[in-house]
Design a protein around this motif. Structure first.
Motif, PDB file in Angstrom:
ATOM      1  N   PHE A  42       0.849  -1.180   0.000  1.00  0.00           N
ATOM      2  CA  PHE A  42       0.000   0.000   0.000  1.00  0.00           C
ATOM      3  C   PHE A  42       0.889   1.236   0.000  1.00  0.00           C
ATOM      4  O   PHE A  42       1.735   1.403   0.875  1.00  0.00           O
ATOM      5  N   LEU A  43       0.689   2.082  -1.025  1.00  0.00           N
ATOM      6  CA  LEU A  43       1.498   3.290  -1.202  1.00  0.00           C
ATOM      7  C   LEU A  43       0.589   4.516  -1.260  1.00  0.00           C
ATOM      8  O   LEU A  43      -0.558   4.437  -1.691  1.00  0.00           O
ATOM      9  N   ILE A  44       1.138   5.642  -0.840  1.00  0.00           N
ATOM     10  CA  ILE A  44       0.478   6.938  -0.996  1.00  0.00           C
ATOM     11  C   ILE A  44       1.475   7.865  -1.657  1.00  0.00           C
ATOM     12  O   ILE A  44       2.575   8.079  -1.123  1.00  0.00           O
ATOM     13  N   HIS A  45       1.106   8.382  -2.806  1.00  0.00           N
ATOM     14  CA  HIS A  45       2.014   9.233  -3.598  1.00  0.00           C
ATOM     15  C   HIS A  45       3.353   8.523  -3.837  1.00  0.00           C
ATOM     16  O   HIS A  45       4.421   9.106  -3.650  1.00  0.00           O
ATOM     17  N   ASP A  46       3.284   7.250  -4.192  1.00  0.00           N
ATOM     18  CA  ASP A  46       4.450   6.412  -4.509  1.00  0.00           C
ATOM     19  C   ASP A  46       5.365   6.132  -3.314  1.00  0.00           C
ATOM     20  O   ASP A  46       6.479   5.660  -3.491  1.00  0.00           O
ATOM     21  N   LYS A  47       4.915   6.425  -2.099  1.00  0.00           N
ATOM     22  CA  LYS A  47       5.719   6.163  -0.893  1.00  0.00           C
ATOM     23  C   LYS A  47       4.969   5.175  -0.003  1.00  0.00           C
ATOM     24  O   LYS A  47       3.731   5.172   0.022  1.00  0.00           O
ATOM     25  N   PRO A  48       5.696   4.347   0.749  1.00  0.00           N
ATOM     26  CA  PRO A  48       5.032   3.376   1.632  1.00  0.00           C
ATOM     27  C   PRO A  48       4.050   4.061   2.582  1.00  0.00           C
ATOM     28  O   PRO A  48       4.352   5.109   3.147  1.00  0.00           O
ATOM     29  N   ALA A  49       2.880   3.488   2.720  1.00  0.00           N
ATOM     30  CA  ALA A  49       1.825   4.043   3.571  1.00  0.00           C
ATOM     31  C   ALA A  49       1.880   3.430   4.956  1.00  0.00           C
ATOM     32  O   ALA A  49       0.934   2.786   5.414  1.00  0.00           O
ATOM     33  N   SER A  50       2.988   3.627   5.638  1.00  0.00           N
ATOM     34  CA  SER A  50       3.093   3.094   6.999  1.00  0.00           C
ATOM     35  C   SER A  50       2.152   3.891   7.905  1.00  0.00           C
ATOM     36  O   SER A  50       1.650   4.953   7.527  1.00  0.00           O
ATOM     37  N   LEU A  51       1.914   3.376   9.077  1.00  0.00           N
ATOM     38  CA  LEU A  51       0.990   3.961  10.052  1.00  0.00           C
ATOM     39  C   LEU A  51      -0.451   3.992   9.541  1.00  0.00           C
ATOM     40  O   LEU A  51      -1.209   4.906   9.820  1.00  0.00           O
ATOM     41  N   THR A  52      -0.791   2.983   8.765  1.00  0.00           N
ATOM     42  CA  THR A  52      -2.180   2.781   8.371  1.00  0.00           C
ATOM     43  C   THR A  52      -2.576   1.341   8.684  1.00  0.00           C
ATOM     44  O   THR A  52      -1.718   0.460   8.759  1.00  0.00           O
ATOM     45  N   VAL A  53      -3.849   1.146   8.890  1.00  0.00           N
ATOM     46  CA  VAL A  53      -4.383  -0.191   9.134  1.00  0.00           C
ATOM     47  C   VAL A  53      -5.355  -0.502   8.004  1.00  0.00           C
ATOM     48  O   VAL A  53      -6.273   0.270   7.737  1.00  0.00           O
ATOM     49  N   LEU A  54      -5.123  -1.600   7.328  1.00  0.00           N
ATOM     50  CA  LEU A  54      -6.047  -2.077   6.303  1.00  0.00           C
ATOM     51  C   LEU A  54      -6.946  -3.139   6.924  1.00  0.00           C
ATOM     52  O   LEU A  54      -6.463  -4.033   7.623  1.00  0.00           O
ATOM     53  N   THR A  55      -8.231  -3.022   6.675  1.00  0.00           N
ATOM     54  CA  THR A  55      -9.171  -4.018   7.164  1.00  0.00           C
ATOM     55  C   THR A  55      -9.803  -4.714   5.967  1.00  0.00           C
ATOM     56  O   THR A  55     -10.283  -4.057   5.050  1.00  0.00           O
ATOM     57  N   PHE A  56      -9.761  -6.035   5.995  1.00  0.00           N
ATOM     58  CA  PHE A  56     -10.336  -6.876   4.954  1.00  0.00           C
ATOM     59  C   PHE A  56     -11.730  -7.288   5.427  1.00  0.00           C
ATOM     60  O   PHE A  56     -11.855  -8.054   6.378  1.00  0.00           O
TER      61      PHE A  56
END
Length: 140
Positions: A42-56
């Motif tokens: 998961f990236l934001i503006h081509d940078k790793p999106a750390s400090l996010t939680v993805l829920t499936f």
């Protein structure tokens, strides 16, 4: 009343026997469904999106799953791998909506309130039998 050595050892024998009986019984063995590895980034503006939680969020109604959603914290390099409560890596097969929970929204305020509900997810994916590689998700 005098206790003989046999009577004093009896509780230890019961404890030892019960540990052999239950040692082979793992939570994964009792799980009524199979899970399949899922790996993505998961990236934001081509940078790793750390400090996010993805829920499936499971969208399929097939199967008897005690759990209908799984959450994973995105790693510093942007990768995510869902893990079951018993340590098994992956998810049951089926269709999922991915939503985002922001742990630190200060850098990504333009996305506040977006992609946080099943009605308006970040994306949807399908987990199939075998190894599942999700193409990188890049918010811009």
């Amino acid at each position: 009343m005098r206790f003989g050595p046999t009577l004093l050892l009896w509780p230890f024998c019961v404890l030892l026997l019960s540990s052999f009986t239950f040692s082979g019984c793992k939570e994964a063995d009792m799980r009524p469904y199979s899970v399949f590895p899922v790996d993505g980034q998961f990236l934001i503006h081509d940078k790793p999106a750390s400090l996010t939680v993805l829920t499936f969020h499971r969208l399929d109604s097939e199967g008897d799953y005690p759990q209908k959603r799984w959450s994973v914290v995105v790693k510093d390099d942007g990768h995510f791998v869902p893990v079951q409560s018993d340590g098994a890596i992956g998810l049951p097969s089926g269709k999922y909506a991915l939503t985002i929970d922001w742990l630190d929204l200060s850098e990504h305020q333009e996305f506040e309130g977006q992609f946080s509900t099943v009605d308006k997810p970040l994306t949807t994916i399908t987990v199939q039998e075998g190894i599942n590689f999700i193409p990188p998700i890049n918010l811009k």
